[in-house]
Design a protein around this motif. Sequence first.
Motif: not given
Length: 80
Positions: A60-74
């Motif tokens: 789950v964390q690995e998938y989260l890291q794929r989001f753009p750096a500015g993503s609120r989720l990340r």
Amino acid sequence: MAMHYELPIDHQRVSAGQVLQSIKTLRRLFQNSRLHFFLLAHCYITGQSVDGREIHKDQVQEYLQRFPAGSRLRLAGVLV
């Protein structure tokens, strides 16, 4: 929602694998990536497997890291 509340669709139970397969057929858009992430997070939190495979926090964390750096989720560091 059907999977989460164990509601049948066409008199059949909806599995996490079916939901994941449906998400993968969608166009590659950021909002669809969020759907994928939230499905994996939901399965991890509830201990539900996807196609017989257990979902781990690292996945789950690995998938989260794929989001753009500015993503609120990340930036929120979900599941940290």
